[in-house]
Write an enzyme that holds these catalytic residues in place. Structure first.
Site, short mmCIF file in Angstrom:
data_model
loop_
_atom_site.label_atom_id
_atom_site.label_comp_id
_atom_site.label_asym_id
_atom_site.label_seq_id
_atom_site.Cartn_x
_atom_site.Cartn_y
_atom_site.Cartn_z
N THR A 418 0.77 -1.23 0.00
CA THR A 418 0.00 0.00 0.00
C THR A 418 0.81 1.29 0.00
O THR A 418 2.02 1.30 0.14
CB THR A 418 -1.04 0.08 1.15
N GLU A 462 -4.93 -8.89 -4.05
CA GLU A 462 -5.71 -8.59 -2.85
C GLU A 462 -6.46 -9.78 -2.28
O GLU A 462 -6.78 -9.80 -1.08
CB GLU A 462 -6.71 -7.47 -3.15
N SER A 491 -6.53 -3.71 6.40
CA SER A 491 -6.04 -2.95 7.55
C SER A 491 -5.87 -1.47 7.22
O SER A 491 -5.43 -0.70 8.08
CB SER A 491 -4.70 -3.52 8.03
#
Length: 607
Positions: A418, A462, A491
């Protein structure tokens, strides 16, 4: 869709009005032209950052070229949302290991009065099966084997979500926001130290012929730092998106190319054209909780499930508020051993609940029918009483409201990846967006519509955020198991902080880092709200946490006395690299102060 509305005092409204008069007037589409900045060649590793002060508006992102693109959009009269779109599309080019148009994102938007949560999380294809990450031996696949399979690829959602958010909150034309990324893709950008390091070290990316040809030289070595890398295929796709919108990605030749790449060996996936065509971004109600420090009340807003971040952060902060400190919490520039003990014990309790309950709300019912039951003061008070003088090592989930669940806890599983973007504009609008393709370089499957054009974009992995095992040994289903159309638990923790009494925006922040995102973001909040640090000082603090196992400390950042004190309390201490990528912008009496993580290449720009 219900939106979270914050109270605005007359003083706050006057401040926002005054700020709006300071903004440069929007220029016409023809008057503004993106200009390529001098491109950075900063050192990799850990490099101290000064923090940046601006009077009216600011952009924080993980790469200077991306930050600059957002800054130029703000100066052209764009909104915070416009700037975030430009930043995202440049990040997909210059930081392809972390995010891109082949992935997803969570975006919090504040329009001066309301907070809206835009969900661009990937979904499992219609053909996904609960056992698809289980091997022939009946055991979950090794993580890398799952990542490299076609099964790991979810239906991308970032572009469709940004398009939907732009319809509500954009100021400049959609096509104009893509111009910085198109220009850089065509003219080229210099390979940064971080990109070079990750390319060179990655054991799998070279296995993909398209990626090998694009990211590496004839000898299979990563292009050196400073090498000008052009991506004409990415520019071609962006030009189509500029004129056709997200349809250009979700239908036609680009969609066909994505499907073909996921159906290639090993372990072909089930992603189909219908999955891409039918993808819908969701608008959700932001999940907010109150947090009082001494006599000041804050309102902290984050993302609801399928993200677990806001719930876990709220639980940790809420439980800590119920515990009694022994001595100073923060001294000598570091959190004290006593505070680290209480923090990591609260973390164990929060992560136990996370594993038990949190998953896509379209598939899973929250405890007592409301996710806020996990943040109820009475429940957190009850949980905090489990924090004793010695570490519990591994916590068990609680029962909010006394209710029971039929679900089994999800076993601990690796999470990666990310990038984070924070923007505030001169009109009082703000964005906090965390964006991802999951692992570094995602599924290592590059997409191109024309082999004659170099480059393209990477597909996410993912779906490895789902539980590999659909049920436990007793047959009880796991809430975050794979199901067709479901969004995997995340998260990601984009966060906006407000003064509760006035509704005034105080901070936008967030971080990459897999499950550790929760701890990185909680560190930012603790440092700024509790310890009197500015955003840059809080971002630069050593990292720490627990995922309901060992106590994790950032390597070489804590003294031996801290490690020994924790071990004396029965902690299993592990010192390790904890590479956060925090970006934050906080309000100051003079305007805004931006902080960027010294562990990555980000900067903050503004006016």
């Amino acid at each position: 869709m219900k939106k979270h509305t914050l109270p605005l005092s007359l003083a706050t409204l006057a401040l926002l009005s005054a700020c709006s008069t300071l903004a440069p007037p929007p220029t016409s589409t023809t008057a503004w032209r993106y200009s390529v900045p001098e491109q950075p060649e900063a050192a990799s590793g850990y490099a101290d950052k000064p923090g940046w002060n601006y009077a009216r508006q600011a952009v924080a992102a993980a790469n200077p070229l991306a930050t600059d693109a957002g800054h130029q959009i703000l100066r052209a009269g764009g909104s915070a949302l416009d700037a975030a779109i430009a930043v995202q599309l440049v990040l997909g080019l210059v930081e392809p290991q972390s995010s891109g148009i082949g992935g997803g994102a969570f975006l919090l938007h504040f329009d001066g009065r309301q907070v809206t949560a835009h969900d661009g999380r990937e979904t499992a294809p219609a053909g996904a099966k609960g056992h698809m990450f289980v091997g022939d031996n009946g055991q979950p696949l090794p993580f890398d084997e799952a990542v490299l399979s076609g099964h790991s690829v979810g239906v991308p959602g970032a572009v469709r979500m940004l398009e939907a958010a732009h319809r509500q909150h954009g100021s400049l034309p959609w096509a104009q926001l893509l111009q910085p990324a198109i220009t850089l893709a065509e003219q080229g950008f210099k390979v940064s130290p971080r990109l070079h390091t990750l390319l060179q070290a990655d054991p799998h990316l070279r296995k993909d012929p398209l990626a090998l040809r694009f990211f590496y030289n004839a000898q299979g070595q990563a292009w050196p730092v400073g090498h000008v890398l052009r991506n004409p295929e990415y520019a071609h796709v962006l030009r189509r998106i500029a004129t056709e919108g997200s349809r250009a990605l979700h239908e036609g030749p680009v969609a066909q190319a994505m499907v073909q790449r996921t159906q290639a060996a090993p372990r072909p996936g089930t992603l189909g054209l219908q999955d891409l065509r039918n993808y819908q971004a969701r608008e959700r109600e932001a999940l907010c909780f109150d947090h009082t420090v001494q006599s000041r009340a804050y309102r902290i807003c984050g993302f609801p499930p399928p993200s677990s971040g806001q719930i876990a952060i709220g639980q940790i902060l809420g439980m800590l508020a119920q515990t009694t400190p022994q001595g100073a919490e923060f001294a000598g520039g570091l959190p004290s051993p006593d505070w680290l003990h209480r923090y990591t014990e609260a973390s164990r309790l929060a992560f136990a609940d996370r594993a038990q309950y949190v998953a896509d709300p379209d598939f899973v019912t929250p405890p007592t029918g409301d996710w806020r039951s996990l943040l109820a003061p009475g429940y957190l008070r009850e949980r905090s009483q489990l924090i004793g003088a010695q570490s519990m090592k591994v916590a068990t989930p609680g029962q909010p409201g006394g209710g029971k669940t039929a679900y089994a806890p999800m076993p601990e599983q690796t999470e990666y990846g990310t990038s984070h973007i924070s923007v505030v504009d001169a009109q009082g609008r703000a964005v906090a967006m965390t964006t991802t393709i999951e692992a570094a370089f995602g599924s290592r499957r590059m997409v191109s519509t024309d082999p004659a054009r170099a480059g393209g974009f990477l597909l996410n992995n993912e779906l490895t955020d789902f539980s590999f095992a659909p049920a436990d040994a007793q047959g009880r289903p796991i809430a975050n198991r794979v199901e067709a159309g479901k969004r995997p638990r995340s998260s990601m923790s984009p966060t906006l902080v407000f003064d509760k009494a006035t509704g005034q925006l105080l901070m936008s922040g967030g971080s990459p880092g897999g499950a550790l995102i929760i701890h990185y973001t909680a560190k930012l909040l603790t440092g700024t709200l509790h310890w009197g640090l500015n955003a840059q000082q809080a971002v630069s603090l050593p990292n720490f946490g627990s995922l309901n196992g060992p106590t994790l400390l950032e390597a070489k950042r804590f003294p031996l006395s801290t490690v020994d004190a924790l071990k004396a309390r029965n902690h299993d201490v592990r010192e390790m690299d904890m590479t956060s990528g925090l970006q934050a912008i906080e309000r100051t009496p003079q305007g805004w102060l931006g902080g960027a993580d010294p562990r990555r290449e980000g900067v903050v720009l503004g006016d």
